[in-house]
Design an enzyme around this catalytic site. Sequence first.
Site, PDB file in Angstrom:
ATOM      1  N   ILE A 122      -6.585   0.482  -7.590  1.00 33.54           N
ATOM      2  CA  ILE A 122      -7.716  -0.075  -8.319  1.00 33.54           C
ATOM      3  C   ILE A 122      -8.704  -0.636  -7.301  1.00 33.54           C
ATOM      4  O   ILE A 122      -8.315  -1.305  -6.348  1.00 33.54           O
ATOM      5  CB  ILE A 122      -7.274  -1.159  -9.324  1.00 33.54           C
ATOM      6  CG1 ILE A 122      -8.484  -1.668 -10.118  1.00 33.54           C
ATOM      7  CG2 ILE A 122      -6.523  -2.285  -8.641  1.00 33.54           C
ATOM      8  CD1 ILE A 122      -8.110  -2.544 -11.298  1.00 33.54           C
ATOM      9  N   ILE A 153      -4.829  -2.084  -3.687  1.00 33.02           N
ATOM     10  CA  ILE A 153      -6.216  -2.481  -3.899  1.00 33.02           C
ATOM     11  C   ILE A 153      -7.092  -1.604  -3.016  1.00 33.02           C
ATOM     12  O   ILE A 153      -6.897  -1.527  -1.805  1.00 33.02           O
ATOM     13  CB  ILE A 153      -6.430  -3.965  -3.545  1.00 33.02           C
ATOM     14  CG1 ILE A 153      -5.404  -4.846  -4.277  1.00 33.02           C
ATOM     15  CG2 ILE A 153      -7.857  -4.372  -3.891  1.00 33.02           C
ATOM     16  CD1 ILE A 153      -5.407  -4.714  -5.774  1.00 33.02           C
ATOM     17  N   LYS A 154      -8.055  -0.925  -3.632  1.00 34.64           N
ATOM     18  CA  LYS A 154      -8.943  -0.035  -2.882  1.00 34.64           C
ATOM     19  C   LYS A 154     -10.113  -0.826  -2.313  1.00 34.64           C
ATOM     20  O   LYS A 154     -10.834  -1.509  -3.048  1.00 34.64           O
ATOM     21  CB  LYS A 154      -9.468   1.093  -3.775  1.00 34.64           C
ATOM     22  CG  LYS A 154      -8.436   2.162  -4.091  1.00 34.64           C
ATOM     23  CD  LYS A 154      -9.023   3.283  -4.920  1.00 34.64           C
ATOM     24  CE  LYS A 154      -9.887   4.212  -4.091  1.00 34.64           C
ATOM     25  NZ  LYS A 154     -10.374   5.373  -4.867  1.00 34.64           N
ATOM     26  N   ILE A 155     -10.285  -0.706  -1.005  1.00 34.02           N
ATOM     27  CA  ILE A 155     -11.367  -1.379  -0.297  1.00 34.02           C
ATOM     28  C   ILE A 155     -12.080  -0.346   0.560  1.00 34.02           C
ATOM     29  O   ILE A 155     -11.427   0.393   1.316  1.00 34.02           O
ATOM     30  CB  ILE A 155     -10.821  -2.514   0.588  1.00 34.02           C
ATOM     31  CG1 ILE A 155     -10.143  -3.584  -0.282  1.00 34.02           C
ATOM     32  CG2 ILE A 155     -11.935  -3.129   1.431  1.00 34.02           C
ATOM     33  CD1 ILE A 155      -9.485  -4.691   0.520  1.00 34.02           C
TER      34      ILE A 155
END
Length: 386
Positions: A122, A153-155
Amino acid sequence: MTAEDANTPFTGAPLNDTLRRLNDAGTAVWLDDLSRERLDSGELARQVREGLIAGVTTNPTIFHRAITHSSAYDSQLAGLARLGATPADALRLLTCADVRRAADILRPVHDASGGIDGMVSIEVAPGLAHDTAGTLAEARLLHWLVDRPNVLIKIPATDAGLPAVAHCFAEGIGVNVTLIFGLARYRQVTQAHLEGLERAAQAGLDVSRIASVASFFVSRVDAAVDARLDKRDTAQARALRGRAAIVNARLAYELHEQVRSGPRWQALAALGAQPQRPLWASTGVKDPAYDDTRYVVELAAPDTVNTMPAATLSAVIDHGEPRGDTVRGRYEQARGTLEELGAVGIDLDTITEELETDGVARFQDSWQQLTAGISAALGAEGNPDA
């Protein structure tokens, strides 16, 4: 998770022979799509049960399509409107709810793989791509809201995003580092991973539980390079069409191997750290002249992930022809292709920098459109006579 999903046995190995051969080559197949319909219909659970996929990725464009083209979210939006939720808060709650359900469906894969696969990603709000503190705050919030061990967690791998990536690893938060197009940027991503894990180990955290993938984009590179080659309209330029993306990705894998053979990684591996696997993203073919499975079968290698749009996954299952490892041992050939591209005036470093900027802008646009749609829906729900 529904009762049906909870009682769904996980078979482990893919039932499809094509996917089994990809798996044997070392490539895990993930799905680059998520929607409430896919969850409610049991389609995602079926794909997991049959061993067709071992993970899920999302992005702002996927959520924009899922939420704005569906009535499945209407009841939740009505409730949020009555509570006076802001569009930003409503968006977080809706997307986190879907990701949490997907993570529960994929939990058996996560457990069976020892925490390697079974992941769901996400993304932090794209508007924070150039805000380190904001990205870190959002990553912590999403990690807390979803609250599942198999969520990444997509960064984005921007100048501001990379320090946040290292901070997340240092705090034990798994990350999918996304929007990587070029080799120089990918090198920085690998260093952020090493730095973050080293800090986590120094803090006494169990580094074996900190997962990560590095999302290296593929098809967009060919689209950008081919457009420039077409303008040159020479035999040499035409012969180079469709070659840039695959060689770029293969050289990224070479860098991955170099990092894993280095002393910093070896020290972390001795503590049980998981490698940061290259994840081939944007693997849907954009040029109909190319085989629609090329960005899958040409990039099979150990310890990789290929996240596919639904159409690409269907094509691979139907007529894909994996040939084992198609990456290692081809590095000199890849460098030769880059030299040929340079000889006709193609500066891949400049192109990949432009693609990063464009990629961030595209996701920001999708997020803004989605936020506007949520805002309108909340307003309509809050004012039935409108």
